[in-house]
Design a protein around this motif. Structure first.
Motif, PDB file in Angstrom:
ATOM      1  N   SER B  83       0.815  -1.111  -0.206  1.00  0.00           N
ATOM      2  CA  SER B  83       0.094  -0.048   0.148  1.00  0.00           C
ATOM      3  C   SER B  83       0.845   1.210  -0.097  1.00  0.00           C
ATOM      4  O   SER B  83       0.604   1.889   0.892  1.00  0.00           O
ATOM      5  CB  SER B  83      -1.003   0.095   1.116  1.00  0.00           C
ATOM      6  N   SER B 118      -4.876  -0.901   1.282  1.00  0.00           N
ATOM      7  CA  SER B 118      -5.389  -0.936   2.690  1.00  0.00           C
ATOM      8  C   SER B 118      -5.739   0.307   3.083  1.00  0.00           C
ATOM      9  O   SER B 118      -5.313   1.203   2.738  1.00  0.00           O
ATOM     10  CB  SER B 118      -4.499  -1.703   3.653  1.00  0.00           C
ATOM     11  N   HIS B 119      -6.717   0.420   3.833  1.00  0.00           N
ATOM     12  CA  HIS B 119      -7.104   1.662   4.677  1.00  0.00           C
ATOM     13  C   HIS B 119      -7.604   1.251   6.065  1.00  0.00           C
ATOM     14  O   HIS B 119      -8.445   0.271   6.320  1.00  0.00           O
ATOM     15  CB  HIS B 119      -8.512   2.119   3.768  1.00  0.00           C
ATOM     16  N   ILE B 122      -8.406  -2.443   7.316  1.00  0.00           N
ATOM     17  CA  ILE B 122      -9.060  -3.282   6.461  1.00  0.00           C
ATOM     18  C   ILE B 122      -7.937  -3.530   5.002  1.00  0.00           C
ATOM     19  O   ILE B 122      -7.484  -2.290   4.723  1.00  0.00           O
ATOM     20  CB  ILE B 122     -10.154  -2.657   5.717  1.00  0.00           C
ATOM     21  N   PHE B 123      -7.799  -4.656   4.714  1.00  0.00           N
ATOM     22  CA  PHE B 123      -6.879  -4.875   3.520  1.00  0.00           C
ATOM     23  C   PHE B 123      -7.978  -5.324   2.353  1.00  0.00           C
ATOM     24  O   PHE B 123      -8.943  -5.913   2.532  1.00  0.00           O
ATOM     25  CB  PHE B 123      -6.149  -5.907   3.729  1.00  0.00           C
ATOM     26  N   LEU B 124      -7.754  -4.285   1.194  1.00  0.00           N
ATOM     27  CA  LEU B 124      -9.024  -4.354   0.384  1.00  0.00           C
ATOM     28  C   LEU B 124      -8.596  -5.340  -0.900  1.00  0.00           C
ATOM     29  O   LEU B 124      -9.445  -5.617  -1.859  1.00  0.00           O
ATOM     30  CB  LEU B 124      -9.294  -3.165  -0.196  1.00  0.00           C
TER      31      LEU B 124
END
Lengths: 256, 300
Positions: B83, B118-119, B122-124
Protein backbone atom coordinates in the motif's frame (compact mmCIF):
# COMPACT_ATOMS: atom_id res chain seq x y z
CA UNK A 1 -11.44 12.37 -2.50
CA UNK A 2 -10.14 10.74 0.64
CA UNK A 3 -9.19 7.09 0.71
CA UNK A 4 -11.67 6.79 3.57
CA UNK A 5 -14.53 7.65 1.19
CA UNK A 6 -13.14 5.49 -1.58
CA UNK A 7 -12.73 2.47 0.72
CA UNK A 8 -16.17 2.95 2.29
CA UNK A 9 -17.83 3.02 -1.13
CA UNK A 10 -15.92 -0.11 -2.18
CA UNK A 11 -17.30 -2.03 0.77
CA UNK A 12 -20.87 -0.75 0.62
CA UNK A 13 -22.62 -1.19 -2.72
CA UNK A 14 -25.45 1.07 -1.51
CA UNK A 15 -23.15 4.08 -1.19
CA UNK A 16 -22.66 6.36 -4.18
CA UNK A 17 -19.27 6.43 -5.89
CA UNK A 18 -16.84 8.76 -4.08
CA UNK A 19 -16.72 12.40 -5.13
CA UNK A 20 -13.87 13.76 -7.23
CA UNK A 21 -13.64 10.99 -9.83
CA UNK A 22 -13.22 11.93 -13.48
CA UNK A 23 -13.23 10.31 -16.92
CA UNK A 24 -11.45 11.68 -19.98
CA UNK A 25 -14.52 11.30 -22.19
CA UNK A 26 -16.95 12.85 -19.74
CA UNK A 27 -18.68 9.52 -19.10
CA UNK A 28 -20.18 8.90 -15.68
CA UNK A 29 -17.20 7.87 -13.51
CA UNK A 30 -19.54 5.92 -11.22
CA UNK A 31 -19.72 3.25 -13.92
CA UNK A 32 -15.92 3.06 -13.96
CA UNK A 33 -15.77 2.97 -10.16
CA UNK A 34 -17.86 -0.19 -10.35
CA UNK A 35 -14.81 -1.97 -11.79
CA UNK A 36 -13.01 -1.44 -8.47
CA UNK A 37 -16.09 -2.38 -6.49
CA UNK A 38 -16.39 -5.55 -8.52
CA UNK A 39 -12.66 -6.38 -8.34
CA UNK A 40 -12.67 -6.13 -4.56
CA UNK A 41 -15.78 -8.17 -3.85
CA UNK A 42 -15.10 -10.81 -6.51
CA UNK A 43 -11.52 -11.27 -5.30
CA UNK A 44 -12.76 -11.79 -1.75
CA UNK A 45 -15.48 -14.22 -2.81
CA UNK A 46 -12.97 -16.10 -4.99
CA UNK A 47 -10.56 -16.32 -2.06
CA UNK A 48 -13.31 -17.88 0.07
CA UNK A 49 -14.30 -20.23 -2.77
CA UNK A 50 -10.68 -21.43 -2.99
CA UNK A 51 -10.52 -22.19 0.73
CA UNK A 52 -14.01 -23.60 1.18
CA UNK A 53 -14.26 -25.84 -1.89
CA UNK A 54 -16.36 -28.60 -0.34
CA UNK A 55 -18.63 -26.12 1.40
CA UNK A 56 -19.24 -24.62 -2.04
CA UNK A 57 -19.98 -28.03 -3.55
CA UNK A 58 -22.42 -28.82 -0.76
CA UNK A 59 -24.58 -25.74 -1.36
CA UNK A 60 -23.85 -24.98 -5.00
CA UNK A 61 -22.07 -22.03 -6.59
CA UNK A 62 -24.95 -19.56 -6.42
CA UNK A 63 -25.80 -20.04 -2.76
CA UNK A 64 -22.12 -20.08 -1.79
CA UNK A 65 -21.31 -16.86 -3.61
CA UNK A 66 -24.35 -15.18 -2.06
CA UNK A 67 -23.30 -16.03 1.49
CA UNK A 68 -19.62 -15.31 0.72
CA UNK A 69 -20.63 -11.87 -0.58
CA UNK A 70 -22.49 -11.09 2.64
CA UNK A 71 -19.53 -12.29 4.69
CA UNK A 72 -17.00 -10.31 2.66
CA UNK A 73 -18.95 -7.07 3.11
CA UNK A 74 -19.51 -7.76 6.82
CA UNK A 75 -15.97 -9.02 7.54
CA UNK A 76 -13.46 -7.74 4.96
CA UNK A 77 -9.85 -8.94 5.43
CA UNK A 78 -7.85 -7.40 8.24
CA UNK A 79 -4.64 -9.02 7.08
CA UNK A 80 -2.60 -8.78 3.91
CA UNK A 81 -2.11 -12.53 4.05
CA UNK A 82 -5.09 -13.65 2.03
CA UNK A 83 -4.39 -17.37 2.49
CA UNK A 84 -5.94 -17.10 5.95
CA UNK A 85 -8.95 -15.01 4.98
CA UNK A 86 -12.21 -16.55 6.16
CA UNK A 87 -11.35 -17.62 9.71
CA UNK A 88 -14.76 -16.33 10.79
CA UNK A 89 -16.65 -17.75 7.82
CA UNK A 90 -17.70 -21.02 9.54
CA UNK A 91 -19.27 -19.06 12.44
CA UNK A 92 -20.92 -16.76 9.92
CA UNK A 93 -22.45 -19.78 8.16
CA UNK A 94 -23.66 -21.14 11.49
CA UNK A 95 -25.54 -17.94 12.27
CA UNK A 96 -26.91 -17.55 8.74
CA UNK A 97 -30.63 -18.45 8.86
CA UNK A 98 -30.91 -19.68 5.21
CA UNK A 99 -28.23 -22.29 6.00
CA UNK A 100 -30.05 -23.55 9.10
CA UNK A 101 -31.34 -26.57 7.17
CA UNK A 102 -27.76 -27.75 6.65
CA UNK A 103 -26.44 -28.20 10.19
CA UNK A 104 -23.24 -29.86 8.95
CA UNK A 105 -22.21 -26.96 6.73
CA UNK A 106 -20.39 -24.85 9.33
CA UNK A 107 -18.36 -27.81 10.59
CA UNK A 108 -17.34 -28.82 7.07
CA UNK A 109 -16.19 -25.21 6.61
CA UNK A 110 -14.26 -25.44 9.90
CA UNK A 111 -12.52 -28.57 8.69
CA UNK A 112 -11.62 -26.90 5.41
CA UNK A 113 -10.19 -23.84 7.15
CA UNK A 114 -8.08 -26.02 9.46
CA UNK A 115 -6.70 -27.76 6.38
CA UNK A 116 -5.44 -24.41 5.07
CA UNK A 117 -3.86 -23.61 8.43
CA UNK A 118 -2.26 -27.06 8.50
CA UNK A 119 -0.94 -26.67 4.95
CA UNK A 120 0.97 -23.50 5.84
CA UNK A 121 1.92 -24.40 9.44
CA UNK A 122 5.56 -24.36 10.52
CA UNK A 123 7.84 -27.27 9.69
CA UNK A 124 8.77 -28.92 12.97
CA UNK A 125 10.38 -32.36 13.13
CA UNK A 126 8.77 -35.06 15.25
CA UNK A 127 10.49 -36.78 18.16
CA UNK A 128 11.34 -40.45 17.68
CA UNK A 129 9.67 -43.52 19.16
CA UNK A 130 12.72 -44.20 21.38
CA UNK A 131 12.46 -40.80 23.05
CA UNK A 132 8.75 -41.32 23.70
CA UNK A 133 9.33 -44.82 25.04
CA UNK A 134 12.10 -43.55 27.33
CA UNK A 135 9.89 -40.74 28.66
CA UNK A 136 7.05 -43.19 29.33
CA UNK A 137 9.42 -45.52 31.16
CA UNK A 138 10.74 -42.81 33.49
CA UNK A 139 8.61 -43.05 36.61
CA UNK A 140 9.99 -39.83 38.01
CA UNK A 141 8.81 -37.62 35.15
CA UNK A 142 5.83 -39.60 33.88
CA UNK A 143 3.22 -38.03 36.22
CA UNK A 144 3.76 -34.59 34.71
CA UNK A 145 4.85 -35.61 31.20
CA UNK A 146 3.24 -33.50 28.49
CA UNK A 147 3.57 -33.46 24.73
CA UNK A 148 3.80 -30.67 22.21
CA UNK A 149 1.92 -31.62 19.08
CA UNK A 150 2.76 -30.52 15.56
CA UNK A 151 1.57 -26.96 14.81
CA UNK A 152 -0.49 -28.26 11.89
CA UNK A 153 -2.54 -30.54 14.15
CA UNK A 154 -6.10 -29.72 15.07
CA UNK A 155 -9.32 -31.45 15.99
CA UNK A 156 -12.84 -30.63 14.79
CA UNK A 157 -15.56 -32.14 16.96
CA UNK A 158 -18.88 -32.24 15.15
CA UNK A 159 -22.42 -33.45 15.61
CA UNK A 160 -22.36 -34.15 11.87
CA UNK A 161 -20.45 -36.54 9.63
CA UNK A 162 -17.82 -33.93 8.72
CA UNK A 163 -15.07 -36.33 7.73
CA UNK A 164 -17.33 -38.52 5.60
CA UNK A 165 -18.89 -35.50 3.88
CA UNK A 166 -15.46 -34.07 3.17
CA UNK A 167 -14.13 -37.44 1.96
CA UNK A 168 -17.13 -37.96 -0.31
CA UNK A 169 -16.25 -34.70 -2.05
CA UNK A 170 -12.67 -35.88 -2.58
CA UNK A 171 -14.02 -38.94 -4.37
CA UNK A 172 -12.79 -41.14 -1.48
CA UNK A 173 -16.28 -42.11 -0.39
CA UNK A 174 -19.68 -42.47 -2.06
CA UNK A 175 -21.83 -39.53 -0.91
CA UNK A 176 -25.01 -41.65 -1.01
CA UNK A 177 -23.57 -43.83 1.78
CA UNK A 178 -23.03 -40.87 4.13
CA UNK A 179 -25.52 -40.21 6.94
CA UNK A 180 -24.88 -36.48 7.50
CA UNK A 181 -26.21 -36.45 11.08
CA UNK A 182 -23.85 -39.12 12.43
CA UNK A 183 -21.44 -37.35 14.84
CA UNK A 184 -17.79 -37.48 13.77
CA UNK A 185 -14.52 -36.07 15.06
CA UNK A 186 -11.86 -35.02 12.59
CA UNK A 187 -8.10 -35.00 13.09
CA UNK A 188 -6.32 -32.66 10.69
CA UNK A 189 -2.54 -32.62 10.42
CA UNK A 190 0.23 -32.24 7.92
CA UNK A 191 2.59 -35.18 7.55
CA UNK A 192 5.50 -34.21 5.36
CA UNK A 193 3.92 -32.12 2.61
CA UNK A 194 0.49 -33.71 2.78
CA UNK A 195 -2.42 -32.49 4.83
CA UNK A 196 -4.35 -35.48 6.12
CA UNK A 197 -7.91 -35.64 7.42
CA UNK A 198 -8.63 -38.63 9.65
CA UNK A 199 -11.76 -39.69 11.46
CA UNK A 200 -10.97 -40.38 15.10
CA UNK A 201 -13.08 -41.49 18.07
CA UNK A 202 -14.47 -38.63 20.19
CA UNK A 203 -12.33 -39.77 23.13
CA UNK A 204 -9.15 -39.44 21.05
CA UNK A 205 -10.26 -35.95 20.03
CA UNK A 206 -10.68 -35.02 23.69
CA UNK A 207 -7.26 -36.52 24.51
CA UNK A 208 -5.55 -34.42 21.82
CA UNK A 209 -7.36 -31.24 22.84
CA UNK A 210 -6.26 -31.79 26.45
CA UNK A 211 -2.64 -32.24 25.38
CA UNK A 212 -2.81 -29.12 23.24
CA UNK A 213 -4.20 -27.21 26.21
CA UNK A 214 -1.10 -28.23 28.20
CA UNK A 215 -2.45 -31.14 30.24
CA UNK A 216 -0.20 -34.03 31.21
CA UNK A 217 -0.46 -37.30 29.36
CA UNK A 218 -2.12 -38.91 32.38
CA UNK A 219 -4.71 -36.22 32.75
CA UNK A 220 -5.47 -36.19 29.02
CA UNK A 221 -5.84 -39.97 29.04
CA UNK A 222 -8.14 -39.81 32.08
CA UNK A 223 -10.32 -37.28 30.27
CA UNK A 224 -10.49 -39.58 27.25
CA UNK A 225 -11.32 -42.59 29.45
CA UNK A 226 -14.21 -40.65 31.00
CA UNK A 227 -15.73 -40.39 27.51
CA UNK A 228 -14.91 -43.92 26.38
CA UNK A 229 -13.52 -46.66 28.62
CA UNK A 230 -12.13 -48.36 25.52
CA UNK A 231 -9.76 -45.44 24.88
CA UNK A 232 -6.43 -46.92 23.81
CA UNK A 233 -3.46 -44.73 24.72
CA UNK A 234 -0.90 -46.95 22.98
CA UNK A 235 -2.80 -46.87 19.73
CA UNK A 236 -3.10 -43.07 19.58
CA UNK A 237 0.55 -42.59 20.56
CA UNK A 238 1.45 -45.00 17.75
CA UNK A 239 -0.58 -42.92 15.30
CA UNK A 240 1.03 -39.66 16.48
CA UNK A 241 4.50 -41.20 16.13
CA UNK A 242 3.71 -42.54 12.69
CA UNK A 243 2.63 -39.05 11.59
CA UNK A 244 5.65 -37.35 13.25
CA UNK A 245 3.10 -35.33 15.19
CA UNK A 246 4.79 -35.31 18.62
CA UNK A 247 7.33 -32.51 18.38
CA UNK A 248 8.47 -32.24 21.99
CA UNK A 249 8.20 -34.04 25.32
CA UNK A 250 7.99 -31.66 28.21
CA UNK A 251 6.99 -31.49 31.82
CA UNK A 252 3.62 -29.90 32.56
CA UNK A 253 2.28 -28.46 35.78
CA UNK A 254 -0.62 -30.87 35.89
CA UNK A 255 0.04 -34.16 37.70
CA UNK A 256 -1.39 -37.42 36.40
CA UNK B 1 15.56 -11.20 12.66
CA UNK B 2 19.15 -11.40 11.60
CA UNK B 3 19.09 -9.55 8.33
CA UNK B 4 21.27 -6.59 9.31
CA UNK B 5 24.65 -8.20 8.64
CA UNK B 6 23.31 -9.55 5.40
CA UNK B 7 22.81 -6.23 3.70
CA UNK B 8 25.46 -3.85 2.54
CA UNK B 9 26.43 -1.15 5.01
CA UNK B 10 24.47 2.07 4.78
CA UNK B 11 27.33 4.06 3.30
CA UNK B 12 27.39 1.70 0.32
CA UNK B 13 24.03 3.14 -0.66
CA UNK B 14 21.14 1.19 -2.06
CA UNK B 15 22.26 -2.05 -3.59
CA UNK B 16 20.74 -2.90 -6.95
CA UNK B 17 22.82 -5.93 -7.67
CA UNK B 18 23.35 -7.34 -4.21
CA UNK B 19 22.36 -10.80 -5.34
CA UNK B 20 23.05 -10.26 -9.02
CA UNK B 21 20.47 -9.03 -11.49
CA UNK B 22 17.48 -10.82 -12.95
CA UNK B 23 18.69 -11.89 -16.41
CA UNK B 24 17.20 -10.03 -19.38
CA UNK B 25 15.14 -13.06 -20.28
CA UNK B 26 11.54 -14.11 -19.91
CA UNK B 27 10.10 -15.43 -16.65
CA UNK B 28 6.86 -16.76 -15.22
CA UNK B 29 4.85 -16.25 -12.09
CA UNK B 30 5.30 -19.29 -9.84
CA UNK B 31 2.02 -21.13 -9.30
CA UNK B 32 1.56 -23.89 -6.69
CA UNK B 33 -0.13 -26.06 -9.33
CA UNK B 34 3.11 -25.98 -11.34
CA UNK B 35 5.65 -26.67 -8.55
CA UNK B 36 6.21 -30.30 -9.42
CA UNK B 37 6.15 -29.80 -13.19
CA UNK B 38 8.88 -27.17 -12.83
CA UNK B 39 11.08 -29.39 -10.67
CA UNK B 40 10.67 -32.37 -12.99
CA UNK B 41 10.97 -30.57 -16.34
CA UNK B 42 13.39 -27.75 -15.39
CA UNK B 43 12.03 -25.38 -18.04
CA UNK B 44 14.48 -23.01 -19.70
CA UNK B 45 13.34 -19.72 -18.14
CA UNK B 46 15.23 -16.65 -16.96
CA UNK B 47 13.47 -16.35 -13.61
CA UNK B 48 10.36 -16.94 -11.54
CA UNK B 49 8.32 -14.33 -9.73
CA UNK B 50 6.33 -14.83 -6.55
CA UNK B 51 3.80 -12.61 -4.82
CA UNK B 52 5.45 -11.84 -1.51
CA UNK B 53 2.29 -12.17 0.57
CA UNK B 54 1.62 -15.75 -0.57
CA UNK B 55 4.90 -16.85 1.00
CA UNK B 56 4.46 -15.08 4.32
CA UNK B 57 3.48 -18.37 5.91
CA UNK B 58 5.39 -20.36 8.52
CA UNK B 59 6.14 -23.53 6.59
CA UNK B 60 4.71 -26.26 4.42
CA UNK B 61 4.81 -26.96 0.67
CA UNK B 62 5.16 -23.32 -0.49
CA UNK B 63 8.52 -22.91 1.23
CA UNK B 64 9.54 -26.48 0.46
CA UNK B 65 9.10 -26.02 -3.28
CA UNK B 66 10.27 -22.42 -3.51
CA UNK B 67 13.50 -23.37 -1.73
CA UNK B 68 14.19 -26.05 -4.33
CA UNK B 69 13.20 -23.91 -7.29
CA UNK B 70 15.26 -20.98 -6.00
CA UNK B 71 18.41 -23.15 -6.17
CA UNK B 72 18.15 -23.23 -9.96
CA UNK B 73 16.40 -20.00 -10.92
CA UNK B 74 16.69 -16.29 -10.37
CA UNK B 75 13.80 -14.88 -8.30
CA UNK B 76 11.76 -11.72 -8.38
CA UNK B 77 9.66 -10.96 -5.31
CA UNK B 78 6.63 -8.86 -6.16
CA UNK B 79 4.61 -7.34 -3.35
CA UNK B 80 0.91 -6.69 -3.68
CA UNK B 81 0.06 -5.58 -0.16
CA UNK B 82 2.41 -2.81 0.95
CA UNK B 83 0.00 0.00 0.00
CA UNK B 84 2.71 2.43 -1.05
CA UNK B 85 0.09 4.92 -2.23
CA UNK B 86 -1.83 4.68 1.04
CA UNK B 87 -2.65 7.76 3.11
CA UNK B 88 -1.53 6.07 6.30
CA UNK B 89 2.01 5.08 7.25
CA UNK B 90 3.46 1.84 5.90
CA UNK B 91 2.71 -1.25 7.95
CA UNK B 92 6.03 -1.84 9.72
CA UNK B 93 5.11 -5.42 10.56
CA UNK B 94 4.56 -6.06 6.88
CA UNK B 95 7.93 -4.51 6.09
CA UNK B 96 9.47 -6.84 8.68
CA UNK B 97 7.85 -9.80 6.96
CA UNK B 98 9.19 -8.60 3.61
CA UNK B 99 12.68 -8.17 5.06
CA UNK B 100 12.51 -11.69 6.44
CA UNK B 101 11.34 -13.17 3.13
CA UNK B 102 14.02 -11.27 1.20
CA UNK B 103 16.67 -12.43 3.63
CA UNK B 104 15.51 -16.03 3.24
CA UNK B 105 15.34 -16.18 -0.55
CA UNK B 106 17.77 -13.43 -1.62
CA UNK B 107 15.75 -12.43 -4.69
CA UNK B 108 17.44 -10.52 -7.49
CA UNK B 109 14.55 -8.07 -7.56
CA UNK B 110 11.87 -6.65 -5.27
CA UNK B 111 8.98 -4.67 -6.69
CA UNK B 112 5.73 -3.10 -5.53
CA UNK B 113 2.89 -1.05 -7.01
CA UNK B 114 2.06 2.60 -7.39
CA UNK B 115 -1.28 1.99 -5.68
CA UNK B 116 -2.91 1.59 -2.31
CA UNK B 117 -4.56 -1.57 -1.06
CA UNK B 118 -5.42 -1.06 2.57
CA UNK B 119 -7.18 1.53 4.65
CA UNK B 120 -7.21 1.57 8.43
CA UNK B 121 -7.56 -2.03 9.58
CA UNK B 122 -8.98 -3.22 6.28
CA UNK B 123 -7.06 -4.90 3.48
CA UNK B 124 -8.98 -4.36 0.24
CA UNK B 125 -7.08 -6.93 -1.86
CA UNK B 126 -6.99 -4.69 -4.92
CA UNK B 127 -4.61 -2.12 -6.37
CA UNK B 128 -6.38 1.21 -5.99
CA UNK B 129 -5.62 4.53 -7.65
CA UNK B 130 -4.56 7.82 -6.08
CA UNK B 131 -4.64 11.35 -7.49
CA UNK B 132 -1.39 12.53 -9.04
CA UNK B 133 -0.62 15.69 -7.10
CA UNK B 134 2.12 17.02 -4.82
CA UNK B 135 0.55 15.52 -1.68
CA UNK B 136 0.46 12.00 -3.14
CA UNK B 137 3.94 12.48 -4.58
CA UNK B 138 5.36 13.38 -1.17
CA UNK B 139 3.65 10.42 0.46
CA UNK B 140 4.73 7.89 -2.16
CA UNK B 141 8.32 9.16 -2.03
CA UNK B 142 8.36 9.01 1.77
CA UNK B 143 7.05 5.44 1.65
CA UNK B 144 9.59 4.33 -0.95
CA UNK B 145 12.38 5.99 1.07
CA UNK B 146 11.21 3.96 4.05
CA UNK B 147 11.17 0.72 1.99
CA UNK B 148 14.69 1.43 0.78
CA UNK B 149 15.84 2.12 4.31
CA UNK B 150 14.18 -0.94 5.85
CA UNK B 151 15.04 -3.43 3.11
CA UNK B 152 18.38 -1.82 2.29
CA UNK B 153 17.90 -2.42 -1.38
CA UNK B 154 16.43 -0.59 -4.34
CA UNK B 155 12.83 -1.44 -5.15
CA UNK B 156 11.09 -1.26 -8.50
CA UNK B 157 7.80 0.62 -8.71
CA UNK B 158 5.14 -0.68 -11.10
CA UNK B 159 2.97 1.69 -13.12
CA UNK B 160 -0.71 0.93 -12.48
CA UNK B 161 -3.70 -0.07 -14.58
CA UNK B 162 -6.47 2.38 -13.69
CA UNK B 163 -10.14 2.83 -14.51
CA UNK B 164 -10.84 6.30 -13.11
CA UNK B 165 -8.98 9.58 -12.94
CA UNK B 166 -9.23 12.27 -10.27
CA UNK B 167 -10.32 15.87 -10.45
CA UNK B 168 -7.56 16.50 -7.88
CA UNK B 169 -4.77 15.26 -10.19
CA UNK B 170 -2.37 18.00 -11.29
CA UNK B 171 0.37 15.83 -12.79
CA UNK B 172 0.43 13.40 -15.70
CA UNK B 173 1.07 9.82 -14.59
CA UNK B 174 4.35 9.75 -16.51
CA UNK B 175 5.53 12.97 -14.85
CA UNK B 176 4.48 11.64 -11.46
CA UNK B 177 6.44 8.41 -11.96
CA UNK B 178 9.46 10.27 -13.35
CA UNK B 179 9.52 12.49 -10.28
CA UNK B 180 9.24 9.51 -7.90
CA UNK B 181 12.15 7.80 -9.69
CA UNK B 182 14.20 11.00 -9.55
CA UNK B 183 13.54 11.70 -5.89
CA UNK B 184 13.83 8.17 -4.47
CA UNK B 185 16.20 6.41 -6.84
CA UNK B 186 13.75 3.53 -7.23
CA UNK B 187 13.62 1.58 -10.48
CA UNK B 188 10.67 1.21 -12.82
CA UNK B 189 8.80 -2.03 -13.30
CA UNK B 190 7.25 -1.20 -16.63
CA UNK B 191 3.97 -3.07 -16.97
CA UNK B 192 3.31 -2.81 -20.69
CA UNK B 193 -0.18 -4.25 -20.34
CA UNK B 194 -0.98 -1.63 -17.71
CA UNK B 195 0.24 1.08 -20.06
CA UNK B 196 -1.99 -0.26 -22.81
CA UNK B 197 -5.00 -0.67 -20.52
CA UNK B 198 -4.64 2.73 -18.83
CA UNK B 199 -4.01 4.59 -22.09
CA UNK B 200 -7.09 3.02 -23.62
CA UNK B 201 -9.12 3.84 -20.51
CA UNK B 202 -8.00 7.47 -20.36
CA UNK B 203 -7.76 8.39 -24.05
CA UNK B 204 -3.96 8.52 -24.25
CA UNK B 205 -1.46 7.32 -26.83
CA UNK B 206 0.36 4.26 -25.46
CA UNK B 207 3.52 4.86 -27.49
CA UNK B 208 3.78 8.50 -26.38
CA UNK B 209 3.15 7.31 -22.82
CA UNK B 210 6.05 4.84 -23.06
CA UNK B 211 8.28 7.60 -24.42
CA UNK B 212 7.40 9.84 -21.49
CA UNK B 213 8.30 7.25 -18.83
CA UNK B 214 11.74 7.33 -17.18
CA UNK B 215 12.96 4.44 -19.35
CA UNK B 216 16.53 4.65 -18.11
CA UNK B 217 15.21 3.39 -14.75
CA UNK B 218 13.22 0.52 -16.29
CA UNK B 219 14.56 -2.74 -14.87
CA UNK B 220 11.79 -5.23 -15.55
CA UNK B 221 8.74 -5.61 -17.78
CA UNK B 222 5.39 -7.21 -17.03
CA UNK B 223 3.09 -8.56 -19.73
CA UNK B 224 -0.44 -9.85 -19.14
CA UNK B 225 -3.85 -10.26 -20.68
CA UNK B 226 -6.82 -7.96 -20.17
CA UNK B 227 -10.62 -8.26 -20.31
CA UNK B 228 -13.03 -6.02 -22.21
CA UNK B 229 -15.74 -3.86 -20.68
CA UNK B 230 -17.35 -0.55 -21.61
CA UNK B 231 -17.85 2.69 -19.68
CA UNK B 232 -21.10 4.66 -19.30
CA UNK B 233 -20.54 6.31 -22.70
CA UNK B 234 -20.05 2.95 -24.40
CA UNK B 235 -16.30 3.54 -24.82
CA UNK B 236 -14.10 0.47 -24.39
CA UNK B 237 -12.89 0.03 -20.82
CA UNK B 238 -10.11 -2.53 -20.49
CA UNK B 239 -9.70 -4.47 -17.27
CA UNK B 240 -6.29 -5.71 -16.14
CA UNK B 241 -7.54 -9.22 -15.45
CA UNK B 242 -4.37 -11.35 -15.63
CA UNK B 243 -6.79 -13.98 -16.84
CA UNK B 244 -6.18 -14.20 -20.60
CA UNK B 245 -3.37 -14.58 -23.13
CA UNK B 246 -1.43 -11.41 -23.97
CA UNK B 247 -3.18 -9.37 -26.66
CA UNK B 248 -1.46 -8.69 -30.00
CA UNK B 249 -1.58 -4.93 -29.36
CA UNK B 250 0.34 -5.48 -26.11
CA UNK B 251 2.94 -7.64 -27.88
CA UNK B 252 3.35 -4.79 -30.38
CA UNK B 253 3.75 -2.24 -27.60
CA UNK B 254 6.25 -4.57 -25.94
CA UNK B 255 8.36 -4.58 -29.10
CA UNK B 256 8.10 -0.79 -29.28
CA UNK B 257 9.26 -0.60 -25.67
CA UNK B 258 12.21 -2.96 -26.13
CA UNK B 259 13.38 -0.89 -29.08
CA UNK B 260 13.81 1.95 -26.59
CA UNK B 261 15.00 0.12 -23.50
CA UNK B 262 17.00 -2.75 -24.90
CA UNK B 263 16.40 -6.24 -23.52
CA UNK B 264 14.85 -6.34 -20.03
CA UNK B 265 13.71 -9.22 -17.80
CA UNK B 266 10.12 -9.85 -18.88
CA UNK B 267 7.47 -11.52 -16.76
CA UNK B 268 4.35 -13.18 -18.17
CA UNK B 269 1.68 -12.61 -15.51
CA UNK B 270 -1.22 -14.98 -15.18
CA UNK B 271 -3.20 -15.08 -11.94
CA UNK B 272 -6.68 -16.15 -13.04
CA UNK B 273 -7.90 -19.00 -15.25
CA UNK B 274 -4.38 -20.37 -15.03
CA UNK B 275 -3.72 -22.74 -17.94
CA UNK B 276 -1.46 -25.79 -17.99
CA UNK B 277 2.23 -25.00 -17.59
CA UNK B 278 3.17 -25.57 -21.26
CA UNK B 279 0.71 -22.87 -22.33
CA UNK B 280 2.41 -20.31 -20.10
CA UNK B 281 5.82 -21.55 -21.15
CA UNK B 282 4.87 -20.96 -24.80
CA UNK B 283 3.99 -17.33 -23.99
CA UNK B 284 7.29 -16.94 -22.18
CA UNK B 285 9.08 -18.34 -25.22
CA UNK B 286 7.28 -15.82 -27.40
CA UNK B 287 8.64 -13.04 -25.18
CA UNK B 288 12.06 -14.70 -25.30
CA UNK B 289 12.00 -14.47 -29.11
CA UNK B 290 11.28 -10.74 -28.95
CA UNK B 291 14.15 -10.35 -26.52
CA UNK B 292 16.48 -12.24 -28.89
CA UNK B 293 15.43 -10.07 -31.81
CA UNK B 294 15.97 -7.01 -29.67
CA UNK B 295 19.44 -8.24 -28.70
CA UNK B 296 20.36 -8.72 -32.36
CA UNK B 297 19.10 -5.25 -33.21
CA UNK B 298 20.97 -3.68 -30.32
CA UNK B 299 24.13 -5.48 -31.38
CA UNK B 300 23.71 -4.37 -34.98
Amino acid sequence: MSQQDFAAALLDPDLPAPAGLAAWNGSDPAQRFRVYRNNVIVSLIDALADTFEVTLELVGEEFFRAIARLYAYACPPQSRLMAFYGAGFPDFIESFPPAAGLPYLADVARLEYRRIVAYHAADVPGVGAEAVAAALADEATLPTLGMTLHPSLSVVVSTSAVVSLWAAHQGILDLSTVAPDAPETALILRHGLNVEVLQIPAAVGAFLCELQAGASLGRAAAEAMSIDTDFNLVSILGLLLQKSAITALNPTRSPT
Amino acid sequence: MTTASHFLPKEAGISTLRAGAVPARSGLGLKPGHFRTILVTRPDLGFFEIHAENYMVDGGPFHHYLTQIRRDYALSIHGVGLSIGGEGPLDEEHLDRLASLISRYEPQSFSEHLAWSSHGDIFLNDLLPAPYNPATLQRVCDHIDRVHERLDRRMLLENPATYVEFAASTLAETDFISEVVKRTGCGLLLDVNNVYVSCNNHGRDPQAFIEALPLAAAAQIHLAGFADDVDAAGAPLLIDSHGAPIAQAVWDLYRYTLERTGPLPTLIERDNDIPAFPVLLAEAQQAEKRLQTCRVEVAA
